[in-house]
Design an enzyme around this catalytic site. Structure first.
Site, mmCIF file in Angstrom:
data_model
loop_
_atom_site.group_PDB
_atom_site.id
_atom_site.type_symbol
_atom_site.label_atom_id
_atom_site.label_comp_id
_atom_site.label_asym_id
_atom_site.label_seq_id
_atom_site.Cartn_x
_atom_site.Cartn_y
_atom_site.Cartn_z
ATOM 1 N N GLU A 54 -13.433 1.574 9.439
ATOM 2 C CA GLU A 54 -12.060 2.065 9.381
ATOM 3 C C GLU A 54 -12.031 3.333 8.538
ATOM 4 O OE1 GLU A 54 -7.631 0.286 8.690
ATOM 5 O OE2 GLU A 54 -9.106 -0.185 7.146
ATOM 6 N N PRO A 79 0.812 -1.217 0.000
ATOM 7 C CA PRO A 79 0.000 0.000 0.000
ATOM 8 C C PRO A 79 0.845 1.268 0.000
ATOM 9 C CG PRO A 79 0.215 -0.787 2.231
ATOM 10 C CD PRO A 79 1.029 -1.729 1.364
ATOM 11 N N GLU A 122 -2.970 -8.787 4.907
ATOM 12 C CA GLU A 122 -2.900 -7.896 6.062
ATOM 13 C C GLU A 122 -3.843 -6.756 5.760
ATOM 14 O OE1 GLU A 122 -2.726 -5.214 8.329
ATOM 15 O OE2 GLU A 122 -0.740 -4.607 7.635
ATOM 16 N N LEU A 123 -4.979 -6.736 6.456
ATOM 17 C CA LEU A 123 -6.096 -5.869 6.064
ATOM 18 C C LEU A 123 -6.364 -4.801 7.121
ATOM 19 C CD1 LEU A 123 -8.349 -8.722 4.620
ATOM 20 C CD2 LEU A 123 -6.710 -7.260 3.403
ATOM 21 N N LYS A 129 4.724 -5.264 -6.502
ATOM 22 C CA LYS A 129 3.881 -4.266 -7.166
ATOM 23 C C LYS A 129 3.662 -3.111 -6.198
ATOM 24 C CE LYS A 129 -0.022 -2.149 -8.516
ATOM 25 N NZ LYS A 129 -0.747 -1.134 -7.688
ATOM 26 N N CYS A 159 -3.203 1.052 9.599
ATOM 27 C CA CYS A 159 -4.205 0.002 9.807
ATOM 28 C C CYS A 159 -4.357 -0.315 11.283
ATOM 29 C CB CYS A 159 -3.835 -1.256 9.025
ATOM 30 S SG CYS A 159 -2.182 -1.889 9.412
ATOM 31 N N SER A 206 -6.693 -2.610 1.809
ATOM 32 C CA SER A 206 -8.068 -2.545 2.302
ATOM 33 C C SER A 206 -8.762 -3.895 2.230
ATOM 34 C CB SER A 206 -8.867 -1.526 1.490
ATOM 35 O OG SER A 206 -9.094 -2.019 0.181
ATOM 36 N N SER A 257 2.434 0.818 -4.861
ATOM 37 C CA SER A 257 1.259 1.675 -4.919
ATOM 38 C C SER A 257 1.433 2.731 -6.006
ATOM 39 C CB SER A 257 1.049 2.372 -3.580
ATOM 40 O OG SER A 257 0.163 3.466 -3.707
#
Length: 485
Positions: free
Chosen positions: A389, A159, A258-259, A184, A292, A237, A186
């Site tokens: 959130e 992210p 990991e959210l 990859k 998070c 997310s 952000s």
């Protein structure tokens, strides 16, 4: 501000097979400074074909990489740590410009990333020696041995809120285990992490072991579809995490997610007020709440609530919000325009719902993406400010009669990432921590995360763990070999 300029003015932003390539995507990623919304770079976006080439490079490199000794892999990881530290000034400045982080936060990020590579170098050094651990099977007719082997080429999606850090949490254990990888980045904050390509070349990492692409959603989708990958690790997310999970389901591939979180900080009535305020402030206003693990729900026992609320509001109103290069800044801007607008909409809805505002409550009337540090009193427990959130500097408070109510309310969420407890009685605090349904709990301390701790959550906060030996195990498969005596 010249230290970071070479890292900003890149002509090629796709790192594949050990070298820089021109990305083939049709669009460019516009990278901005959130403090004044100026454009600091336009980065060529990687397309679907670029991800395919990167995945193929990782697959070609895997056979040689997994065959190397774990001590050799450890040497490369130590080289990454040294490479980050050698670029400290430039990377700190770049984090300040691209993410809007105050200097101290950008320095923490750099130190955390380097420490992660050092930690996994240490773990890697012991992998080979721990192989073939014997198993004495019942009856004595057979004997077994256990090996921990790399899964293969993996896709890593990170992210925008902690560049360098979340990528280090994935790259370091993956390479330590013997996996090859495609990272990859952000689309909002790609600049700092491109340096991992520079360091790869500097330390002589074999071509294809680490590949890096900066792209939009189509590039992320391509990572989940690449047939070469044997695992995907995603941080972000819940909405996108569910899409990653769905994309991998037809192939039954392992994944780590990991959210999000909607975490609670519980302050018991015997807590030291100043310590509690420190923990609350750090848990919700660090990185402008774009974490998070933000403890965005404050649950106070009744007797301490008036004193704690007064002290907290006073400190919050005094927080200096500004650009990262302003010496007085304690909290910076919101990194992306999309997140800034979501927060503005949330605060407008809260005003319409007539939530009681104790501090902040709106965007600041100044250039840039600035949200005032915000506290709402006694938020209804069905209100989105309490349940969702928000990913910004917005704190919801509640007062409860006793510890039982505090624990029940803290656990009444679909998330379970982190929690925090503040109490003057360590045993009482530990008892509450034991009952919180969360993957990481802090007791009487602001949030700190070490490379050898476990990171991940329960319920809808994700699947698996990062950091510590659990992070390494996430990129390994267990092989049991059985033979007759």
């Amino acid at each position: 501000m010249n230290a970071a300029q070479d890292l900003i003015e890149r002509r090629k932003t796709l790192f594949v097979d050990g070298g820089w390539r021109a990305a083939s995507g049709a669009s460019r990623l516009v990278v901005t400074d959130p403090a004044d919304k100026t454009v600091i770079a336009e980065v060529p976006a990687s397309g679907v074909g670029d991800i395919a080439r990167a995945a193929q490079a990782a697959a070609r490199a895997w056979g040689d990489w997994k065959a190397r000794t774990s001590a050799e892999r450890a040497g490369y990881l130590r080289g990454f740590a040294e490479g980050l530290r050698a670029r400290r000034a430039a990377l700190v400045e770049l984090q300040m410009r691209n993410n809007g982080k105050p200097r101290v936060e950008a320095e923490i990020d750099l130190d955390d990333a380097a420490a992660t590579f050092d930690y996994y170098a240490g773990l890697a050094e012991g992998i080979d020696a721990a192989q073939d651990a014997p198993v004495a099977h019942a009856g004595g007719v057979h004997r077994g041995r256990v090996r921990h082997e790399p899964l293969g080429p993996v896709g890593l999606i990170v992210p925008w809120n902690f560049p360098l850090v979340t990528s280090a949490w994935k790259i370091a254990p993956a390479l330590a285990a013997g996996c090859t990888a495609v990272l990859k980045l952000s689309e909002a904050t790609p600049l700092a992490e491109l340096v991992y390509g520079d360091i790869s070349m500097e330390v002589g990492l074999p071509p294809g072991v680490l590949n890096i692409a900066a792209g939009r959603a189509e590039a992320g989708i391509a990572v989940t579809a690449a047939p070469e990958f044997r695992k995907v690790s995603f941080t972000g997310s819940n909405m996108i995490g569910s899409q990653v999970m769905a994309a991998l389901a037809p192939r039954c591939l392992p994944l780590s997610l990991e959210l999000g979180g909607k975490s609670a900080i519980v302050v018991l009535d015997d807590a030291d007020v100043e310590r509690a305020v420190d923990c609350i402030i750090g848990g919700i206003f660090f990185n402008a709440g774009q974490i998070c693990s933000a403890t965005s729900r404050l649950i106070m026992e009744h007797d301490i609530a008036p004193r704690l609320t007064e002290a907290l509001v006073e400190r919050t109103r005094a927080l200096q919000v500004g650009g990262p290069f302003e010496d007085s800044t304690e909290m910076g801007p919101i990194t992306t325009e999309a997140q800034f607008e979501r927060l503005r909409e949330t605060l407008a809805r809260a005003r319409s719902a007539e939530l009681e505002v104790l501090a902040g409550g709106d965007a600041l009337d100044r250039e840039g993406r600035f949200i005032a540090p915000t506290i709402f009193r006694d938020v209804p427990h069905a209100d989105p400010v309490w349940t969702e959130e928000l990913f910004g500097p917005v704190l919801a408070t509640a007062t409860v009669a006793n510890t039982e109510e505090a624990v029940a309310l803290a656990n009444a969420t679909r998330f379970g990432l982190v929690g925090s407890v503040v109490s003057g009685d360590p045993e009482r605090a530990d008892a509450v921590a034991d009952r919180l349904e969360a993957g990481q709990v802090w007791v009487n301390t602001p949030q700190v995360v070490y490379p050898d701790s476990a990171w991940g959550g329960f319920k809808q906060s994700g699947i698996g763990r990062e950091l510590g030996p659990w992070g390494l195990a996430a990129y390994q498969g267990v092989k049991h070999i059985l033979r007759e005596n």
